[in-house]
Write a protein that holds these residues in place. Structure first.
Motif, PDB file in Angstrom:
ATOM      1  N   ILE A 192     -10.336   3.473  -0.023  1.00 25.48           N
ATOM      2  CA  ILE A 192     -10.756   4.767  -0.707  1.00 25.48           C
ATOM      3  C   ILE A 192      -9.381   5.113  -1.638  1.00 25.48           C
ATOM      4  O   ILE A 192      -8.371   4.622  -1.176  1.00 25.48           O
ATOM      5  CB  ILE A 192     -10.682   5.954   0.469  1.00 25.48           C
ATOM      6  CG1 ILE A 192     -11.932   5.838   1.338  1.00 25.48           C
ATOM      7  CG2 ILE A 192     -10.625   7.366  -0.354  1.00 25.48           C
ATOM      8  CD1 ILE A 192     -12.113   6.766   2.486  1.00 25.48           C
ATOM      9  N   VAL A 193      -9.519   5.488  -2.813  1.00 26.05           N
ATOM     10  CA  VAL A 193      -8.613   5.703  -3.757  1.00 26.05           C
ATOM     11  C   VAL A 193      -8.170   7.181  -3.820  1.00 26.05           C
ATOM     12  O   VAL A 193      -8.987   8.076  -4.072  1.00 26.05           O
ATOM     13  CB  VAL A 193      -9.045   5.227  -5.093  1.00 26.05           C
ATOM     14  CG1 VAL A 193      -8.115   5.545  -6.187  1.00 26.05           C
ATOM     15  CG2 VAL A 193      -9.586   3.853  -5.295  1.00 26.05           C
ATOM     16  N   GLY A 202      -2.368   6.283  -4.062  1.00 25.44           N
ATOM     17  CA  GLY A 202      -2.500   5.067  -3.357  1.00 25.44           C
ATOM     18  C   GLY A 202      -3.987   4.990  -2.859  1.00 25.44           C
ATOM     19  O   GLY A 202      -4.963   5.301  -3.447  1.00 25.44           O
ATOM     20  N   GLU A 203      -4.019   3.992  -1.772  1.00 24.90           N
ATOM     21  CA  GLU A 203      -5.348   3.525  -1.284  1.00 24.90           C
ATOM     22  C   GLU A 203      -5.229   3.522   0.315  1.00 24.90           C
ATOM     23  O   GLU A 203      -4.089   3.555   0.796  1.00 24.90           O
ATOM     24  CB  GLU A 203      -5.573   2.043  -1.692  1.00 24.90           C
ATOM     25  CG  GLU A 203      -5.926   1.872  -3.115  1.00 24.90           C
ATOM     26  CD  GLU A 203      -6.363   0.727  -3.496  1.00 24.90           C
ATOM     27  OE1 GLU A 203      -6.285  -0.291  -2.563  1.00 24.90           O
ATOM     28  OE2 GLU A 203      -6.574   0.202  -4.633  1.00 24.90           O
ATOM     29  N   ILE A 224      -5.397  16.734  -3.714  1.00 23.44           N
ATOM     30  CA  ILE A 224      -5.577  15.260  -3.407  1.00 23.44           C
ATOM     31  C   ILE A 224      -7.018  14.783  -3.594  1.00 23.44           C
ATOM     32  O   ILE A 224      -7.671  15.438  -2.755  1.00 23.44           O
ATOM     33  CB  ILE A 224      -4.945  14.654  -2.255  1.00 23.44           C
ATOM     34  CG1 ILE A 224      -3.591  14.919  -1.951  1.00 23.44           C
ATOM     35  CG2 ILE A 224      -5.165  12.979  -1.987  1.00 23.44           C
ATOM     36  CD1 ILE A 224      -2.866  14.687  -0.726  1.00 23.44           C
ATOM     37  N   THR A 225      -7.295  13.923  -4.514  1.00 25.25           N
ATOM     38  CA  THR A 225      -8.854  13.540  -4.657  1.00 25.25           C
ATOM     39  C   THR A 225      -8.926  12.340  -4.035  1.00 25.25           C
ATOM     40  O   THR A 225      -8.066  11.530  -3.823  1.00 25.25           O
ATOM     41  CB  THR A 225      -9.085  13.564  -6.102  1.00 25.25           C
ATOM     42  OG1 THR A 225      -8.236  12.533  -6.757  1.00 25.25           O
ATOM     43  CG2 THR A 225      -9.024  14.943  -6.615  1.00 25.25           C
ATOM     44  N   MET A 248       0.675  -1.199  -0.001  1.00 29.26           N
ATOM     45  CA  MET A 248      -0.021   0.092   0.049  1.00 29.26           C
ATOM     46  C   MET A 248       0.912   1.260   0.007  1.00 29.26           C
ATOM     47  O   MET A 248       1.790   1.373   0.796  1.00 29.26           O
ATOM     48  CB  MET A 248      -0.934  -0.171   1.288  1.00 29.26           C
ATOM     49  CG  MET A 248      -1.751   1.120   1.380  1.00 29.26           C
ATOM     50  SD  MET A 248      -2.394   1.493   2.754  1.00 29.26           S
ATOM     51  CE  MET A 248      -0.845   2.344   3.525  1.00 29.26           C
ATOM     52  N   SER A 249       0.503   2.247  -0.904  1.00 31.27           N
ATOM     53  CA  SER A 249       1.129   3.470  -0.719  1.00 31.27           C
ATOM     54  C   SER A 249       0.410   4.377  -0.193  1.00 31.27           C
ATOM     55  O   SER A 249      -0.720   4.249   0.061  1.00 31.27           O
ATOM     56  CB  SER A 249       1.729   3.791  -2.312  1.00 31.27           C
ATOM     57  OG  SER A 249       0.256   4.189  -2.880  1.00 31.27           O
TER      58      SER A 249
END
Length: 436
Positions: free
Chosen positions: A97-98, A105-106, A141-142, A1-2
């Motif tokens: 969440i993306v 990342g997530e 950031i979206t 995960m990032s």
């Protein structure tokens, strides 16, 4: 995960969709969803829209801040996977969440078991899930809803997995700002004293290459009439000669822009104007006598520090906590002989660790201590306990006044707050102490 450190938090249940005719809540979106019931249920896949929205606790964080995100699902096509009624508080949601834009990342989110009874064949209830992520880049950031799983714990453990059919629309946005950068400008003088009108060699470093720099005399917080313009070279180095004619000058500063500031300037470097003594003799000395004159010359303001590095204590992975230690003892010697005091300021960069993970420099705090040696004319004042950070904090100082000077021992206990689940490894920062 990032996307940084993720912490799972408990949550409340989700709300119902907006009533017909009412505007939807801000950020609410719908996206087509494909839900696979557990094989044990013997039910076909359920396709339909998911109604959801995402919110954050801080829409304008700084790089290094931890943001709490909430993923609310108001309606889902997933249905009760068993032939009987599901009792209350048996549905546990997890999801993702993306992130996109300045940071990708997530974020993993999770909710608690909290639901009303669900009749056979009825849609599973709305849920709420929360989690956190650490901001690693400045900019917009979206956040868009991703897939989710609804776990039912009665009469057996069953999972209904729902995935978005394509990319879900953006539900929330935030704008991250970068951390303030440390002021690494420094200033040195060719001499710490001189007669009125003397030209003082000034060398500055850490300025923006090619920047216009003002070098000026200073007394307390005010500038004197002594001033000269200079230009930083391609390495950010400034060299100038400042004629010091104002007898009130007690220091020299250099800065970019129209006025001195803590972020755009450096100094003051202490300077003492020495006037020649005038001797008035009532009569010529008698035969056989000689006049004997001794001169006490002012010295410099300097410091030395014990050791080359500081090693903090270790903290356990998962728990996080405080990594404590002490800076190397600093000895300040003030032999200038003038009325100017001094200030010792510390600044710290971010702590860089494995895989590019960073702990903000603002997570480092200290508790300063300062002791004046016996016979020192000045009293030493320790700085306030609190955050060091990239903007800097005072470690110790002495006030302007006459007489001034002495030898001083400065120390501080330091403590780094390490967030839970920070990846294992060594994290290194640079602590810069500036005496002026």
């Amino acid at each position: 995960m990032s996307g940084g450190v993720v912490v799972l938090l408990a949550a409340t249940t989700g709300g119902a969709p907006a009533a017909e005719g009412e505007p939807p809540p801000p950020g609410q979106v719908e996206f087509p969803t494909h839900c696979l019931p557990p094989q044990e249920a013997g039910l076909p896949p359920a396709d339909g829209p998911t109604t959801a929205r995402i919110s954050v606790d801080d829409p304008a964080p700084k790089v290094g801040d931890t943001v709490t995100v909430t993923y609310r699902i108001a309606a889902t096509p997933a249905v009760n996977p068993v032939a009987s009624e599901l009792p209350a508080d048996v549905v546990t949601p997890t999801g993702r969440i993306v992130l996109a834009g300045a940071q990708s990342g997530e974020v993993t989110v999770v909710g608690v078991r909290r639901n009303d009874p669900v009749p056979p064949g009825a849609a599973l209830p709305g849920v709420t899930m929360t989690g956190t992520f650490t901001v690693t880049a400045p900019g917009e950031i979206t956040l868009a809803p991703g897939g989710y799983t609804l776990h039912t714990g009665h009469p057996a453990d069953l999972d209904t997995a729902c995935t978005a059919a394509g990319a879900a629309p953006v539900s929330e946005r935030l704008t991250a700002t970068p951390l303030p950068t440390a002021n690494l400008r420094a200033l040195t003088l060719g001499t710490a004293y001189g007669k009125p009108g003397a030209r003082v060699a000034v060398t500055g470093s850490g300025f923006a290459p090619g920047a216009a720099v003002t070098v000026a005399g200073r007394t307390g917080a005010a500038e004197t009439a002594d001033r000269v313009a200079a230009t930083a070279d391609e390495r950010g180095v400034v060299r100038a000669e400042l004629p010091v004619t104002d007898k009130g000058t007690t220091g020299v500063v250099a800065y970019e822009g129209t006025a001195w500031s803590a972020q755009g300037g450096t100094g003051p470097a202490a300077y003492t104007v020495i006037e020649a003594a005038t001797v008035i003799e009532a009569a010529p000395p008698s035969r056989g006598t000689r006049k004997v004159t001794a001169v006490v010359e002012p010295g410099a303001l300097a410091m030395t520090q014990a050791g080359e590095s500081v090693t903090l204590g270790a903290v356990p992975y998962g728990d996080g906590g405080a990594a404590g230690g002490r800076i190397g003892t600093v000895t300040v010697e003030d032999a200038r002989g003038g009325p100017a005091g001094w200030s010792l300021v510390g600044r710290v960069t971010d702590f860089a660790g494995p895989g590019g993970v960073r702990i903000p420099g603002a997570s480092l705090t200290w508790t300063p201590r300062c002791v004046a040696a016996a016979g020192s004319p000045s009293a030493c004042r320790a700085g306030s306990a609190g955050t060091v950070g990239p903007e800097g904090a005072v470690l110790a100082s002495t006030a302007d006044g006459a007489p001034a000077g002495g030898t001083f021992t400065v120390d501080a206990g330091v403590e780094l707050r390490v967030p839970p689940y920070t990846p294992p490894g060594a994290y290194t920062a640079v602590l810069t102490l500036t005496l002026s």
